[in-house]
Motif scaffolding. Structure first.
Motif, PDB file in Angstrom:
ATOM      1  N   ILE B 248       0.862  -1.189   0.000  1.00 30.19           N
ATOM      2  CA  ILE B 248       0.000   0.000   0.000  1.00 30.19           C
ATOM      3  C   ILE B 248       0.894   1.233   0.000  1.00 30.19           C
ATOM      4  N   ILE B 249       0.769   2.017  -1.059  1.00 27.11           N
ATOM      5  CA  ILE B 249       1.650   3.165  -1.269  1.00 27.11           C
ATOM      6  C   ILE B 249       0.954   4.448  -0.814  1.00 27.11           C
ATOM      7  N   ASP B 250       1.660   5.227  -0.032  1.00 26.17           N
ATOM      8  CA  ASP B 250       1.159   6.532   0.414  1.00 26.17           C
ATOM      9  C   ASP B 250       1.308   7.507  -0.750  1.00 26.17           C
ATOM     10  N   PRO B 251       0.215   8.068  -1.265  1.00 25.01           N
ATOM     11  CA  PRO B 251       0.324   8.962  -2.420  1.00 25.01           C
ATOM     12  C   PRO B 251       1.160  10.205  -2.125  1.00 25.01           C
ATOM     13  N   SER B 252       1.221  10.631  -0.886  1.00 23.05           N
ATOM     14  CA  SER B 252       1.950  11.863  -0.577  1.00 23.05           C
ATOM     15  C   SER B 252       3.457  11.670  -0.632  1.00 23.05           C
ATOM     16  N   THR B 253       3.911  10.409  -0.576  1.00 23.21           N
ATOM     17  CA  THR B 253       5.348  10.121  -0.619  1.00 23.21           C
ATOM     18  C   THR B 253       5.726   9.150  -1.722  1.00 23.21           C
ATOM     19  N   CYS B 254       4.719   8.449  -2.227  1.00 21.20           N
ATOM     20  CA  CYS B 254       4.927   7.350  -3.173  1.00 21.20           C
ATOM     21  C   CYS B 254       5.858   6.281  -2.602  1.00 21.20           C
ATOM     22  N   ARG B 255       5.778   6.117  -1.300  1.00 24.94           N
ATOM     23  CA  ARG B 255       6.514   5.057  -0.618  1.00 24.94           C
ATOM     24  C   ARG B 255       5.507   4.241   0.194  1.00 24.94           C
ATOM     25  N   PRO B 256       5.844   3.012   0.552  1.00 22.50           N
ATOM     26  CA  PRO B 256       4.929   2.215   1.374  1.00 22.50           C
ATOM     27  C   PRO B 256       4.537   2.964   2.642  1.00 22.50           C
ATOM     28  N   ILE B 257       3.324   2.761   3.056  1.00 25.16           N
ATOM     29  CA  ILE B 257       2.790   3.479   4.210  1.00 25.16           C
ATOM     30  C   ILE B 257       3.630   3.258   5.464  1.00 25.16           C
ATOM     31  N   THR B 258       3.691   4.295   6.276  1.00 25.17           N
ATOM     32  CA  THR B 258       4.321   4.207   7.599  1.00 25.17           C
ATOM     33  C   THR B 258       3.350   4.769   8.630  1.00 25.17           C
ATOM     34  N   SER B 259       2.053   4.674   8.311  1.00 26.95           N
ATOM     35  CA  SER B 259       1.028   5.281   9.143  1.00 26.95           C
ATOM     36  C   SER B 259       0.803   4.543  10.461  1.00 26.95           C
ATOM     37  N   GLY B 260       1.216   3.272  10.512  1.00 25.29           N
ATOM     38  CA  GLY B 260       0.916   2.476  11.698  1.00 25.29           C
ATOM     39  C   GLY B 260      -0.347   1.651  11.542  1.00 25.29           C
ATOM     40  N   MET B 261      -1.080   1.906  10.470  1.00 29.27           N
ATOM     41  CA  MET B 261      -2.290   1.123  10.229  1.00 29.27           C
ATOM     42  C   MET B 261      -1.900  -0.265   9.733  1.00 29.27           C
ATOM     43  N   ALA B 262      -2.555  -1.286  10.262  1.00 32.65           N
ATOM     44  CA  ALA B 262      -2.210  -2.660   9.906  1.00 32.65           C
ATOM     45  C   ALA B 262      -3.309  -3.356   9.105  1.00 32.65           C
ATOM     46  N   ALA B 263      -4.564  -3.074   9.425  1.00 33.52           N
ATOM     47  CA  ALA B 263      -5.676  -3.709   8.713  1.00 33.52           C
ATOM     48  C   ALA B 263      -6.921  -2.840   8.862  1.00 33.52           C
ATOM     49  N   VAL B 264      -7.659  -2.691   7.786  1.00 30.80           N
ATOM     50  CA  VAL B 264      -8.883  -1.877   7.804  1.00 30.80           C
ATOM     51  C   VAL B 264      -9.998  -2.635   7.103  1.00 30.80           C
ATOM     52  N   THR B 265     -11.191  -2.550   7.655  1.00 33.26           N
ATOM     53  CA  THR B 265     -12.376  -3.142   7.026  1.00 33.26           C
ATOM     54  C   THR B 265     -13.469  -2.093   6.964  1.00 33.26           C
ATOM     55  N   VAL B 266     -14.103  -1.989   5.798  1.00 32.16           N
ATOM     56  CA  VAL B 266     -15.232  -1.075   5.618  1.00 32.16           C
ATOM     57  C   VAL B 266     -16.411  -1.873   5.089  1.00 32.16           C
ATOM     58  N   ILE B 267     -17.540  -1.740   5.747  1.00 27.14           N
ATOM     59  CA  ILE B 267     -18.768  -2.443   5.362  1.00 27.14           C
ATOM     60  C   ILE B 267     -19.830  -1.399   5.036  1.00 27.14           C
ATOM     61  N   GLY B 268     -20.481  -1.558   3.883  1.00 24.40           N
ATOM     62  CA  GLY B 268     -21.515  -0.604   3.483  1.00 24.40           C
ATOM     63  C   GLY B 268     -21.098   0.078   2.191  1.00 24.40           C
ATOM     64  N   GLY B 269     -21.997   0.763   1.557  1.00 25.15           N
ATOM     65  CA  GLY B 269     -21.674   1.391   0.284  1.00 25.15           C
ATOM     66  C   GLY B 269     -21.496   0.335  -0.792  1.00 25.15           C
ATOM     67  N   THR B 270     -20.859   0.684  -1.877  1.00 27.86           N
ATOM     68  CA  THR B 270     -20.564  -0.303  -2.906  1.00 27.86           C
ATOM     69  C   THR B 270     -19.204  -0.926  -2.620  1.00 27.86           C
ATOM     70  N   ALA B 271     -18.959  -2.063  -3.212  1.00 33.08           N
ATOM     71  CA  ALA B 271     -17.669  -2.715  -2.999  1.00 33.08           C
ATOM     72  C   ALA B 271     -16.537  -1.865  -3.577  1.00 33.08           C
ATOM     73  N   ALA B 272     -16.788  -1.204  -4.692  1.00 31.25           N
ATOM     74  CA  ALA B 272     -15.766  -0.350  -5.306  1.00 31.25           C
ATOM     75  C   ALA B 272     -15.409   0.815  -4.383  1.00 31.25           C
ATOM     76  N   GLU B 273     -16.419   1.448  -3.825  1.00 33.36           N
ATOM     77  CA  GLU B 273     -16.172   2.543  -2.890  1.00 33.36           C
ATOM     78  C   GLU B 273     -15.412   2.037  -1.665  1.00 33.36           C
ATOM     79  N   ASP B 274     -15.850   0.907  -1.147  1.00 34.72           N
ATOM     80  CA  ASP B 274     -15.209   0.351   0.049  1.00 34.72           C
ATOM     81  C   ASP B 274     -13.733   0.045  -0.216  1.00 34.72           C
ATOM     82  N   ASP B 275     -13.440  -0.450  -1.422  1.00 28.58           N
ATOM     83  CA  ASP B 275     -12.044  -0.735  -1.781  1.00 28.58           C
ATOM     84  C   ASP B 275     -11.206   0.530  -1.712  1.00 28.58           C
ATOM     85  N   ALA B 276     -11.713   1.581  -2.289  1.00 26.96           N
ATOM     86  CA  ALA B 276     -10.967   2.846  -2.302  1.00 26.96           C
ATOM     87  C   ALA B 276     -10.834   3.405  -0.889  1.00 26.96           C
TER      88      ALA B 276
END
Lengths: 153, 333
Positions: B248-276
């Protein structure tokens, strides 16, 4: 190419008076992730395993009754109390080892990428599950059937 | 897209008509997947995304309806997430070895320099200048008229719609259940983008992969009749000098994320929206993610695991209807 199998599952529910008969069909295309899942502890006795490949029940083993091959692509061999079950599918093979005395089941060998199923801890109670997603292989405790578990991630 | 799917339907298949319907649904599922892949895959040279990527800066490129639709979904997601979701991280994905070849760097010395990735990030920041239009039944996208100099090469913006495209395919296949008369079942695409219908007995039991314990799950949610997506830094990664480099690339650096986030799940909306949205949340710090969830995702069910102070913690906006499976997991402070 996907394939499917008609599968009849009969469940006994401790708190429901009626038997539920379910007909299900599963088509497997492919899955790219290996996983095993440890669920909340269950009080149900661990009496054996069911082996599904591509959604089709291929083999069952009951510790007090032995093994039963119910589909193609399955070979069973018993040596010194260890049951080896080789399950072959379009994508490859997995070798399952059942230690009857220890009541333990694991995947000993597989030709899939990553071999995560080989490194997955053995099933030793009624909560264990082993998946080999690239091969569509699922090993679950006997009698569990399809409980609607879906691995996400 | 290089991802496989798992299609399940439950019905009385002693009825030959149901069996035929399922065969037909499976066949159409494969057609959809091939069609979407053929249109969107950045790894297929003839895809419309590849044609867009190969075009010069400022050039107008013809798309098919699928690519046009998904590109517009991506643009909407970019705007909704204030750029945290940005499909123009193509060069960053390739540079860190997460392209089609999956050839990871062998040592930390092989990693791209910050100076290089800063250039890629500057290029990616121009994604907002992509213009899409439909004229006389034909679809077009115009690339931003901006380039960067990388060595002897002049690079124009390139995109990767794989993530959103996967969700888009799931949305299409979700509609097949009703078309073919199946009320019960699900479609799981890469185990990360899923369309759920009904289960035979109650809800499905979703078990979410533990991002730090191989073979385990950290969260369980009973769920039916929903669309969802999950992203995690454990899916594809390597480690150098104790640092994790994930896909997962951070667009602001174009390097792999260093946010500390490890896993995210989103339920609801369309699957395409949830992916983004899951991708976007992975690029945010936990505090930023909480703020975003509270301000923009109140109608969605969201859960994430992150590293804080060396420990893995979790956050969810769900008041109930879930179970934590790792007793050691503490809530985010």
């Amino acid at each position: 190419m996907s394939f499917k199998k008609v599968e009849e599952v009969k469940r006994d529910r401790a708190f429901k008076p009626l038997d539920l008969i379910i007909y299900s069909a599963v088509a497997v295309i492919l899955v790219a992730v290996f996983l095993s899942v440890f669920l909340t502890k269950s009080d149900k006795p661990f009496s054996g395993i069911e082996v599904y490949s591509g959604g089709e029940l291929k083999y069952t083993y009951a510790f007090d009754g032995g093994g039963n091959i119910s589909g193609e692509g399955v070979e069973e061999e018993i040596t010194d109390g260890i049951v080896s079950v080789r399950v072959t599918c379009v994508k490859g093979y997995n070798v399952i080892k059942i230690d009857v005395a220890a009541r333990s089941v694991r995947v000993e060998e597989a030709d899939c990428k990553g071999k995560d199923c080989v490194y997955t801890p053995a099933i030793v109670d009624s909560d264990g599950v082993i998946y080999c997603s690239p091969h569509g292989l699922k090993i679950i405790p006997l009698g569990r059937g399809d409980d609607g578990t879906i691995i996400v991630g | 897209m290089g991802t496989d799917g798992f299609l399940v339907a439950y019905a009385d298949f002693s009825d030959p008509q149901r069996e035929q319907a399922f065969s037909d649904m499976a066949a159409e599922t494969e057609l959809i997947l091939k069609s979407v892949d053929g249109s969107l895959s950045a790894n297929i040279s003839t895809s419309f995304v590849s044609r867009f990527n190969a075009a010069a800066a400022g050039e107008r490129v013809e798309l098919d309806e699928r690519a046009f639709t998904v590109l517009n979904i991506a643009i909407d997601a970019y705007n909704f997430t204030d750029g945290s979701y940005n499909p123009a991280v193509y060069y960053g994905v390739q540079a860190f070895g997460f392209g089609s070849d999956w050839v990871y760097p062998q040592t930390s010395a092989d990693l791209p320099s910050t100076a290089q990735t800063d250039l890629y990030a500057e290029l990616a920041s121009h994604f907002s200048e992509v213009i899409t239009e439909q004229k006389d039944g034909t679809y077009y996208a115009t690339k931003p008229n901006f380039t960067i100099k990388s060595g002897d090469e002049e690079l124009s913006l390139k995109i990767d719609l794989g993530g959103v495209g996967k969700g888009y395919a799931v949305d299409l296949i979700d509609g097949l259940f009703e078309k073919y008369g199946f009320e019960m079942g699900y479609f799981s695409f890469g185990s990360s983008s899923i369309a759920l219908k009904k289960f035979t007995d109650g809800d499905f039991k979703l078990q979410f992969v533990h991002p730090r314990k191989s073979g385990g799950a950290y969260l369980s949610i009973p769920l039916s009749c929903s669309l969802l997506s999950t992203s995690g830094d454990y899916e594809k990664y390597y480690v150098f000098d104790g640092a994790r480099y994930c896909h997962i690339i951070d667009p602001s650096t174009c390097r792999p994320i260093t946010s500390g986030m490890a896993a995210v799940t989103v339920i609801g909306g369309t699957a395409a929206e949830d992916d983004a949205i899951t991708t976007a949340l992975m690029t945010m710090t936990p505090a930023e993610a909480v703020s975003f969830i509270n301000s923009k995702l109140s109608t969605h069910r969201v859960a994430f695991a992150c590293e804080e102070g060396g420990e893995l913690r979790y956050y969810t906006n769900m008041q109930g209807g879930f179970e934590l499976l790792d007793g050691a997991l503490k809530p985010l402070t």
